[in-house]
Design an enzyme around this catalytic site. Structure first.
Site, PDB file in Angstrom:
ATOM      1  N   ASP A 334      13.144  10.563 -43.049  1.00 35.73           N
ATOM      2  CA  ASP A 334      13.581  10.343 -41.681  1.00 35.73           C
ATOM      3  C   ASP A 334      14.148   8.930 -41.543  1.00 35.73           C
ATOM      4  O   ASP A 334      13.558   7.962 -42.030  1.00 35.73           O
ATOM      5  CB  ASP A 334      12.383  10.529 -40.747  1.00 35.73           C
ATOM      6  CG  ASP A 334      12.730  10.300 -39.291  1.00 35.73           C
ATOM      7  OD1 ASP A 334      13.551  11.060 -38.761  1.00 35.73           O
ATOM      8  OD2 ASP A 334      12.181   9.354 -38.695  1.00 35.73           O
ATOM      9  N   GLU A 368      18.141  11.161 -44.387  1.00 32.95           N
ATOM     10  CA  GLU A 368      18.821  11.172 -43.099  1.00 32.95           C
ATOM     11  C   GLU A 368      19.516   9.813 -43.027  1.00 32.95           C
ATOM     12  O   GLU A 368      18.861   8.796 -42.793  1.00 32.95           O
ATOM     13  CB  GLU A 368      17.833  11.342 -41.952  1.00 32.95           C
ATOM     14  CG  GLU A 368      18.523  11.418 -40.593  1.00 32.95           C
ATOM     15  CD  GLU A 368      17.536  11.499 -39.427  1.00 32.95           C
ATOM     16  OE1 GLU A 368      17.836  12.192 -38.445  1.00 32.95           O
ATOM     17  OE2 GLU A 368      16.479  10.846 -39.506  1.00 32.95           O
TER      18      GLU A 368
END
Length: 682
Positions: A334, A368
């Site tokens: 993330d 990401e």
């Protein structure tokens, strides 16, 4: 590091560069009564350690750290606050929001410069000593699917299982629910090779959500990087996670974890003191020039300082632990850009560490590639062997099917796995993780049913969530009974799914999209631990499911859709034919003007890459993408079988004439007769 059992007791080891004393606090079995505090007697460098005899697995404990409370210098030690061990392998109990969790005195005119004397032990989950569990892996081994053969299914442990009628009620919302036959059968029917689970590390519910009667459903507020989240355990045994992995592996499905190492649940200087802040704030977090304040490149109040060796070690130890102890196959990072930030900007310390690690070398690594800090958008900047979420693919494919003008070039790049971004430094086409939808944003069904987001239930005045969704409602906002609108929505969903499966790169399917799952227009369901966030299995669209299964089978059958090498229209040594040709509906190569015209129809001929070394067989295919009105298409020379028409998914495979009328909002796949009858790899 952490609590490690031996034959006589437990050895504790805790990092803190700036503490003056570290205590281990032992608790009763129910976690309510603090029994004793034992100072760790030894210090080697910045690691405090000591052995406590007579205790073993199951012991509840926490930490207290003594040191200066000087926020203006970056130090926030407060021995009145019970702390979670960063290396805790198991967590018991829930966080109870209270002013006692704050290291400062709430309401003081000095703000966070004040010092709280309230004890927080009653409000903090307890760490649990974990020993060897003797779990029988039964010769488990990772499926190790090649990148080019990977199909990722993104799902939430609870959202996937909470409303499934074929799962026992006690298992719904748990790892054991994910391991049920109903879920595994569904995944295998789709040809899924990897399930990517939203965060399963121990996390907390934000106070503002609890006050609104909501929860941190997605789990992006990690506080325990080694412990499975207790709410996903059926009987409180961490071996349940291993059972899930073992069963998924037996079905040939890899397990990828969405991990949040960029920040923690402690927030900014006015957040709670739960672990890292109290152990060594100045080491664990990236602080501003004025060290009282935190750098907030993650938009959550803080950012972990992976430039510090001890913090980097913790992250690496956590990753290895999940691979070695739980047999996890990969990780999705993330806000991965935040992990690469150092004192001098985009720093590769973390990237160097993970790329050289022999344990992690065999895992799948997905970034990401952005955060909210300056220069934080880094799509294409991560090195091999990283894959990256390709939001450029997402937006351009959405815009093309919405009918936006001049989107043919964007579609073409997307279909080829964005080579202008990824084809460098030896990276392969699967480095592009192609997604149309993900947990963050509209579902596929909502993408064709809403022009605007509808996040009122989140309690933020509909200000949260993305506003640029490239969506359309096709004539009515939200649910409708109009058969024409419903038909148009179904047609566009099928065309979008076909585009996903017929693109180079690694396809990622959002769990529930294959059955038409809706979140009622909420494109930021992070707090919706309810029917909004859960997959609606009872309302499943069986036709859409069958169509998605068919697409997956076709991708496996025609391997030219899943090549490692990028396609650049180069001649192949064997036959001199280009590995890629674009085809105008009029039956010719498109001109430069065509690419910038307002046409919404284009065909492509795909063959095995000119750089491939294997004999790929006769896998030449022809695909038409038509986002506009129905249009006559002249097929390339040769004998063709129409394999699939997304506008008429039940029409079967039939010989094609020299021309074919592509329906509006459709994808049509053609193959030569021999290739059309070939079986796909199961």
């Amino acid at each position: 590091m952490g609590a490690n059992v031996d034959g006589n007791g437990v050895n504790f080891a805790v990092f803190s560069a700036n503490a003056t004393k570290i205590e281990v606090c032992l608790f009763s079995d129910d976690g309510r009564t603090e029994l004793t505090r034992i100072a760790l007697p030894e210090r080697d460098g910045d690691v405090w350690h000591g052995h406590i005899a007579g205790i073993g697995p199951g012991t509840r404990y926490g930490l207290r750290a003594h040191g200066p409370y000087e926020p203006e210098k970056g130090h926030r030690f407060n021995h009145n606050k019970l702390l979670i061990d960063p290396y805790a392998r198991k967590i018991d109990g829930k966080l109870r929001w209270s002013k006692a969790l704050m290291g400062y005195h709430v309401g003081s005119p000095l703000g966070d410069l004040s010092f709280s004397t309230r004890d927080s032990a009653f409000a903090v989950p307890k760490c649990v000593v974990v020993g060897a569990d003797g779990f029988d892996w039964q010769d488990d081994s990772p499926p190790a699917h090649p990148d080019a053969a990977t199909l990722i299914y993104e799902a939430h442990v609870k959202g996937l299982t909470a409303a499934h009628p074929r799962i026992e009620p006690s298992r719904r919302g748990t790892f054991r629910g994910v391991a049920c036959d109903a879920i595994i059968d569904h995944l295998t029917s789709l040809g899924v090779t990897a399930i990517e689970l939203l965060p399963v590390h121990g996390f907390v519910d934000d106070r503002f959500l609890v006050e609104r009667g909501l929860r941190n459903y997605w789990g992006y507020q990690s506080i325990a990087f080694f412990a499975p989240e207790p709410r996903y355990l059926d009987h409180g045994d961490t071996a349940e996670f291993k059972e899930m992995v073992r069963r998924l592996h037996k079905a040939g499905i890899e397990v990828i974890l969405d991990v949040v190492y960029n920040h923690t649940a402690e927030g900014d200087g006015f957040g709670p003191t739960l672990s890292f802040r109290g152990l060594d704030n100045a080491s664990y977090y990236r602080l501003a020039h004025d060290p009282r304040h935190y750098i907030n490149d993650c938009g959550t109040g803080n950012a972990l300082n992976l430039a510090h060796p001890a913090v980097l070690r913790m992250v690496m130890d956590s990753l290895r632990y999940w691979v070695e102890e739980f047999h996890v196959d990969g990780f999705r990072f993330d806000l991965a850009t935040a992990l690469t930030r150092g004192p001098h900007g985009f720093d590769s310390g973390f990237l160097h560490a993970i790329r050289q690690d022999p344990v992690l070398a065999r895992t799948k690594l997905i970034a990401e590639p952005w955060d909210v800090g300056p220069g934080g958008y880094r799509l294409g900047h991560f090195p091999h062997p990283f894959h990256e979420w390709n939001d450029r693919y997402r937006d351009d494919v959405r815009a093309f099917w919405r009918g936006d003008a001049h989107m043919l070039p964007g579609l073409a790049k997307a279909l080829l796995a964005s080579p202008e971004i990824f084809d460098r430094d030896g990276r392969a086409a699967p480095a592009s993780i192609n997604l149309i939808t993900s947990h963050d944003g509209f579902t596929l069904a909502d993408l064709v049913a809403y022009k605007d987001k509808h996040n009122e239930a989140n309690g933020e005045g509909n200000r949260d969530g993305h506003s640029a969704n490239f969506s359309d409602n096709l004539g009515h906002e939200g649910p409708t009974s109009d058969p024409l609108i419903l038909k148009a929505r179904a047609r566009r969903q099928r065309a979008i799914l076909a585009t996903l499966f017929f693109s180079q790169g690694t396809p990622m399917l959002l769990g529930g999209d294959e059955i038409g799952n809706s979140q009622r227009g909420n494109n930021n369901a992070y707090a919706q631990d309810n029917e909004t966030g859960w997959i609606d299995w009872k309302g499943a669209d069986p036709d859409l499911l069958a169509f998605t299964q068919r697409l997956s089978e076709l991708r496996r059958r025609f391997t030219v859709f899943s090549q490692r090498n990028f396609l650049h229209s180069r001649p192949r040594p064997a036959d001199g034919l280009p590995d890629l040709e674009w085809w105008h509906p009029d039956g010719r190569a498109p001109s430069d003007e065509d690419w910038h015209d307002h046409i919404h129809t284009m065909g492509m001929i795909v063959r095995a890459s000119a750089e491939t070394l294997e004999d790929s067989g006769d896998d030449e295919v022809f695909v038409v993408f038509n986002a506009g009105h129905a249009r006559e298409v002249n097929l390339p020379p040769g004998e063709w079988i129409r394999v699939l028409d997304s506008a008429n998914p039940d029409s079967g495979e039939k010989p094609a004439n020299a021309t074919y009328k592509a329906a509006e909002q459709s994808v049509v796949l053609f193959a030569h007769p021999d290739a059309a009858t070939k079986e796909g790899t199961p």
